[in-house]
Design an enzyme around this catalytic site. Sequence first.
Site, short mmCIF file in Angstrom:
data_model
loop_
_atom_site.label_atom_id
_atom_site.label_comp_id
_atom_site.label_asym_id
_atom_site.label_seq_id
_atom_site.Cartn_x
_atom_site.Cartn_y
_atom_site.Cartn_z
CE LYS A 130 -4.50 0.95 0.42
NZ LYS A 130 -5.65 0.19 -0.05
N GLY B 203 -25.54 2.48 2.64
CA GLY B 203 -24.70 3.02 1.57
C GLY B 203 -25.10 2.49 0.22
N GLY C 16 -23.79 3.33 -2.89
CA GLY C 16 -22.83 3.74 -3.91
C GLY C 16 -22.62 2.64 -4.92
CB VAL D 74 -20.13 -1.81 -3.23
CG1 VAL D 74 -20.35 -3.19 -2.65
CG2 VAL D 74 -18.70 -1.68 -3.79
CE1 TYR E 1 -30.01 2.53 -6.45
CE2 TYR E 1 -29.45 1.29 -8.42
CZ TYR E 1 -30.35 2.06 -7.70
OH TYR E 1 -31.58 2.33 -8.23
P1 NAI Z 1 -19.10 4.86 -3.04
O1 NAI Z 1 -18.37 6.11 -2.65
O2 NAI Z 1 -19.51 4.66 -4.46
O3 NAI Z 1 -20.42 4.71 -2.14
C1 NAI Z 1 -20.48 4.94 -0.77
C2 NAI Z 1 -21.90 5.38 -0.48
O4 NAI Z 1 -22.07 5.46 0.93
C3 NAI Z 1 -22.22 6.76 -1.05
O5 NAI Z 1 -23.44 6.71 -1.78
C4 NAI Z 1 -22.33 7.66 0.20
O6 NAI Z 1 -23.25 8.72 0.04
C5 NAI Z 1 -22.82 6.65 1.22
N1 NAI Z 1 -22.61 7.03 2.61
C6 NAI Z 1 -21.60 7.75 3.15
N2 NAI Z 1 -21.79 7.91 4.47
C7 NAI Z 1 -22.93 7.25 4.80
C8 NAI Z 1 -23.65 7.04 6.00
N3 NAI Z 1 -23.23 7.52 7.16
N4 NAI Z 1 -24.78 6.31 5.95
C9 NAI Z 1 -25.24 5.81 4.78
N5 NAI Z 1 -24.60 6.01 3.61
C10 NAI Z 1 -23.46 6.71 3.62
O7 NAI Z 1 -18.16 3.66 -2.54
P2 NAI Z 1 -18.20 2.15 -3.01
O8 NAI Z 1 -17.23 1.95 -4.13
O9 NAI Z 1 -19.60 1.71 -3.17
O10 NAI Z 1 -17.57 1.44 -1.75
C11 NAI Z 1 -18.33 1.23 -0.57
C12 NAI Z 1 -17.46 0.55 0.48
O11 NAI Z 1 -16.93 -0.65 -0.04
C13 NAI Z 1 -16.26 1.40 0.92
O12 NAI Z 1 -16.00 1.14 2.28
C14 NAI Z 1 -15.13 0.83 0.06
O13 NAI Z 1 -13.87 1.03 0.69
C15 NAI Z 1 -15.50 -0.63 0.02
N6 NAI Z 1 -14.97 -1.36 -1.11
C16 NAI Z 1 -15.24 -1.00 -2.39
C17 NAI Z 1 -14.71 -1.69 -3.45
C18 NAI Z 1 -15.04 -1.33 -4.86
O14 NAI Z 1 -14.69 -2.11 -5.74
N7 NAI Z 1 -15.70 -0.23 -5.15
C19 NAI Z 1 -13.82 -2.85 -3.24
C20 NAI Z 1 -13.65 -3.20 -1.84
C21 NAI Z 1 -14.19 -2.47 -0.84
#
Ligand code: NAI
Length: 356
Positions: A80, A180, A182, A184, A186
């Site tokens: 990292k 959440g 986002g 993942v 959705y």
């Molecule tokens: P993203 O940024 O697309 O979505 C995160 C969502 O969580 C956003 O819609 C945001 O508004 C919402 N959010 C933030 N604070 C919140 C709260 N207090 N309550 C409810 N919703 C809240 O991120 P993504 O890519 O969906 O990742 C989500 C998680 O999965 C993160 O922890 C990320 O580190 C982890 N992750 C993602 C990977 C990927 O391939 N995208 C791979 C491995 C882990």
Amino acid sequence: MSVFEMPDFDAHEEILFVRDEKAGLKAIIAVHNSNLGPACGGTRMVPYSNSSVALTDALRLSRGMTYKSAMARLPLGGGKAVIIADPATAKTEALLSAYGRAVEGLGGRYITAMDVGMTPADMPVIARTTKYVAGYTQAGKTGGDSGPLTALGVFEGLKAAVRHRLHTDDLKGVRVAVQGLGAVGYDLCRHLAKAGARLVVSDVASARVKLAEEEFDARAVAPTEILGAECDVVSPCALGATLNDASIATLRAKVIAGGANNQLAEDRHGVMLKEKGVLYAPDYVINGGGIIRVAGQIFAWSDSEIEARVLAIGQTLMEIFVRADREGLPPNVIADAIARERVAAGVIPRESCECS
Ligand code: NAI
């Protein structure tokens, strides 16, 4: 305190401190372990308050990547990097190029990818000065957005956890609370809705909530209520450290299975969940779809091979749950133990790295 005495130092193989005054670059690259292959993990750009905090992050996160890749059976080690600067104001082409040169200087012992503070647009800039970069859209290669594959892996893992704890293979009518919505969360809702699960959702972005209400007939609750919602499964897909003393006390679900990184505020919260009768799917195992996709790009795997590896996440979790029951330990402890065993044995066949 010297690096070797730091509590998070875990026999890391190599730590590179990079300073390029002219480019404004201050970075730390940590290679934790390369028994299973070249160290791989994202670059995080954050305005850390001081370099000790940044080093601690690099030490912890690189070890986490060793474990994550080992559990996904990837021929990769753990690494990292952290860039100490504010991505909103300090990110320049000169800085990214200087960073790429530092990665290149490691000669392939560390392969970088995206993390907090980096965007898909930054990766081609870094790639101008190093070939050891993956996990973004590149012409003629698999790659791009890892969200859908991460969501697929979480879906498979969630089904395994439901099978083990709720004794059913059918998600029809199973109530899942998704925190959440986002990339993942959705996409996970899409899989769950298709399988007949009943969704409770929450996001701080109201537009995402509205979409989920309309598309999946989901019931929305406030962000403060989602972890304690009346449901069978909670799926944290937003932030880290959401499973803590306060939230575990309010949990009504029997299963935790979500994509967020670092869900347990502390390791002892894994014990608390077990004592409460809640089955926890270790985060770095269930969310392995993202690193599998990165590996697929590095080693030029076909889409079908990548998908098969993501689908195997369910089986890996099943093995963890069975051993956790047998040994009377929480699944997060068992996952760490299996990861360490695999790293020590070096059992995953090495493959040639396409970018070397
Ligand atoms: P993203 O940024 O697309 O979505 C995160 C969502 O969580 C956003 O819609 C945001 O508004 C919402 N959010 C933030 N604070 C919140 C709260 N207090 N309550 C409810 N919703 C809240 O991120 P993504 O890519 O969906 O990742 C989500 C998680 O999965 C993160 O922890 C990320 O580190 C982890 N992750 C993602 C990977 C990927 O391939 N995208 C791979 C491995 C882990």
